[in-house]
Design a protein around this motif. Sequence first.
Motif, short mmCIF file in Angstrom:
data_model
loop_
_atom_site.label_atom_id
_atom_site.label_comp_id
_atom_site.label_asym_id
_atom_site.label_seq_id
_atom_site.Cartn_x
_atom_site.Cartn_y
_atom_site.Cartn_z
N GLU A 45 43.29 42.02 44.08
CA GLU A 45 42.17 42.55 44.87
C GLU A 45 41.57 41.45 45.75
O GLU A 45 41.24 41.70 46.91
CB GLU A 45 41.10 43.05 43.89
CG GLU A 45 40.52 44.42 44.22
CD GLU A 45 39.41 44.77 43.24
OE1 GLU A 45 38.26 44.91 43.68
OE2 GLU A 45 39.70 44.88 42.03
N ALA A 46 41.43 40.26 45.19
CA ALA A 46 40.85 39.14 45.95
C ALA A 46 41.76 38.73 47.10
O ALA A 46 41.30 38.33 48.17
CB ALA A 46 40.58 37.96 45.02
N GLN A 47 43.09 38.84 46.88
CA GLN A 47 44.03 38.56 47.97
C GLN A 47 43.87 39.62 49.06
O GLN A 47 43.82 39.30 50.24
CB GLN A 47 45.47 38.55 47.46
CG GLN A 47 45.84 37.32 46.63
CD GLN A 47 47.32 37.24 46.31
OE1 GLN A 47 48.07 38.20 46.52
NE2 GLN A 47 47.75 36.09 45.79
N LEU A 93 41.31 35.14 48.82
CA LEU A 93 42.26 34.21 48.20
C LEU A 93 43.58 34.22 48.98
O LEU A 93 44.00 35.25 49.49
CB LEU A 93 42.56 34.59 46.74
CG LEU A 93 41.47 34.46 45.68
CD1 LEU A 93 42.11 34.52 44.30
CD2 LEU A 93 40.69 33.16 45.82
N ARG A 94 44.24 33.05 49.03
CA ARG A 94 45.53 32.97 49.71
C ARG A 94 46.51 33.95 49.06
O ARG A 94 46.53 34.12 47.84
CB ARG A 94 46.07 31.54 49.66
CG ARG A 94 46.28 31.03 48.24
CD ARG A 94 46.53 29.55 48.21
NE ARG A 94 47.75 29.22 48.94
CZ ARG A 94 48.00 28.02 49.45
NH1 ARG A 94 47.11 27.04 49.29
NH2 ARG A 94 49.12 27.79 50.08
N GLY A 106 43.89 24.61 46.44
CA GLY A 106 43.08 25.67 45.86
C GLY A 106 43.48 27.04 46.37
O GLY A 106 44.20 27.17 47.35
N LEU A 107 42.99 28.07 45.69
CA LEU A 107 43.37 29.44 46.02
C LEU A 107 42.51 30.06 47.11
O LEU A 107 42.89 31.02 47.76
CB LEU A 107 43.26 30.33 44.76
CG LEU A 107 44.32 30.09 43.69
CD1 LEU A 107 43.90 30.76 42.40
CD2 LEU A 107 45.67 30.61 44.15
N ARG A 108 41.30 29.51 47.30
CA ARG A 108 40.39 30.10 48.28
C ARG A 108 40.96 29.97 49.68
O ARG A 108 41.52 28.93 50.03
CB ARG A 108 39.04 29.38 48.21
CG ARG A 108 37.87 30.33 48.26
CD ARG A 108 36.58 29.60 48.51
NE ARG A 108 36.09 28.78 47.40
CZ ARG A 108 35.29 29.23 46.43
NH1 ARG A 108 34.96 30.50 46.36
NH2 ARG A 108 34.84 28.42 45.50
N MET A 109 40.81 31.01 50.49
CA MET A 109 41.32 30.96 51.85
C MET A 109 40.57 29.90 52.65
O MET A 109 39.36 29.77 52.52
CB MET A 109 41.13 32.32 52.54
CG MET A 109 42.14 33.35 52.10
SD MET A 109 43.81 32.94 52.62
CE MET A 109 43.75 33.52 54.32
#
Lengths: 216, 216
Positions: free
Chosen positions: B149-151, B156-157, A202-205
């Motif tokens: 922006e989320a990165q 987000l990764r 997934g993309l979430r850290m």
Amino acid sequence: MSENGSLRRGRPGYDQQGILDVAVAAFNQYGYDATSMGVLADRLGLSKSAIYHHFASKDEILDRALDTALGALEGVLEESAHPDLVEGAAPRRAADRLDHVLRGAVHVLVEKLPYVTLLLRVRGNTDVERRALARRRAFDKQVTALVSEAQAEGSLRSDIDVRVVERLLFGMINSIVEWYRPGGAEDADRLADDVIAIALDGLRMPTSNRVEELLG
Amino acid sequence: MSENGSLRRGRPGYDQQGILDVAVAAFNQYGYDATSMGVLADRLGLSKSAIYHHFASKDEILDRALDTALGALEGVLEESAHPDLVEGAAPRRAADRLDHVLRGAVHVLVEKLPYVTLLLRVRGNTDVERRALARRRAFDKQVTALVSEAQAEGSLRSDIDVRVVERLLFGMINSIVEWYRPGGAEDADRLADDVIAIALDGLRMPTSNRVEELLG
């Protein structure tokens, strides 16, 4: 052109694979129905009979082209089931085999882009197309079974229907044909890493909510 | 049929939206080029002039149909940027806005399936199609900026190129048109949950390697 054409007829310069590559490009550009053997002959600078020397019919060209894409995808699945055929560590868990199949599918797509593009456009209008669709369905079914196995062994989340998982994963992978151009910024290895990263982790850290909860 | 036809001409029974729905279904089935105003009139049981009462041309029908899909997608993006227009808690972080956009896009796709299907087939052969492609590109660009922006905010990764992320996410979402049938096992909410689960958290169980490492 006619002088050049007759010169070429003397020494065709295309083997079966070369004819196949040109035919697949034409099918993708104009559509299979709209591409006659005459159009193919013009494109190749060959006589129709020179093409018939290699292929019995336009249908046989399509059959061979679809088999190129399907055979490569089936090969990836086959490989994943036989750890001794795979380089490096032997993958055993279903999740590892799925990882292998997803990576392999990205490679097939990048390396045989026009062939996979053609396969994805097949709608089942002829016997050859219907056989190809049946092979695609069999492939999808085996991947779905692999997702199911990975859920059962506890390595993949089991709150999503396995058929939906398989469709969304291959939806993501197959969409690559829409924009991928050889020689672009991403090579097949990088792209396969990206697909796996999104699909499995997934993309979430990892520092986000879920892990914080586990750590907290 | 002709008696029925003249009966229908007397009291058409189609408003503009009804004509649009039938036209979009025909465009998806036969292709836009292959669907003449005569074919549409036959399908509707209307005279061509009755259609022209609502639309100046076939091009205008296509324009309106593509605008239906694009307007809905742009609306989702617009909504995500104005927290006060969204029900419930105000999303502020870019990751939350992206979540909103992905969920909203799945809803648009399910609720306007034939319209989105038509949009995804547009290749830019006419001015109307080129304008639609330009709007799709603008939408993609805004979503890409949101991923970026989320990165940057750390949610987000950031080891995957933002354009590749956007393409893979919408590749997965858009692929739903290939298999989704209204009234099937999955409704739009469930499907949106599935897409978000894969895209943001991934399929791997949180008890797997990464978290074990963090916990260990």
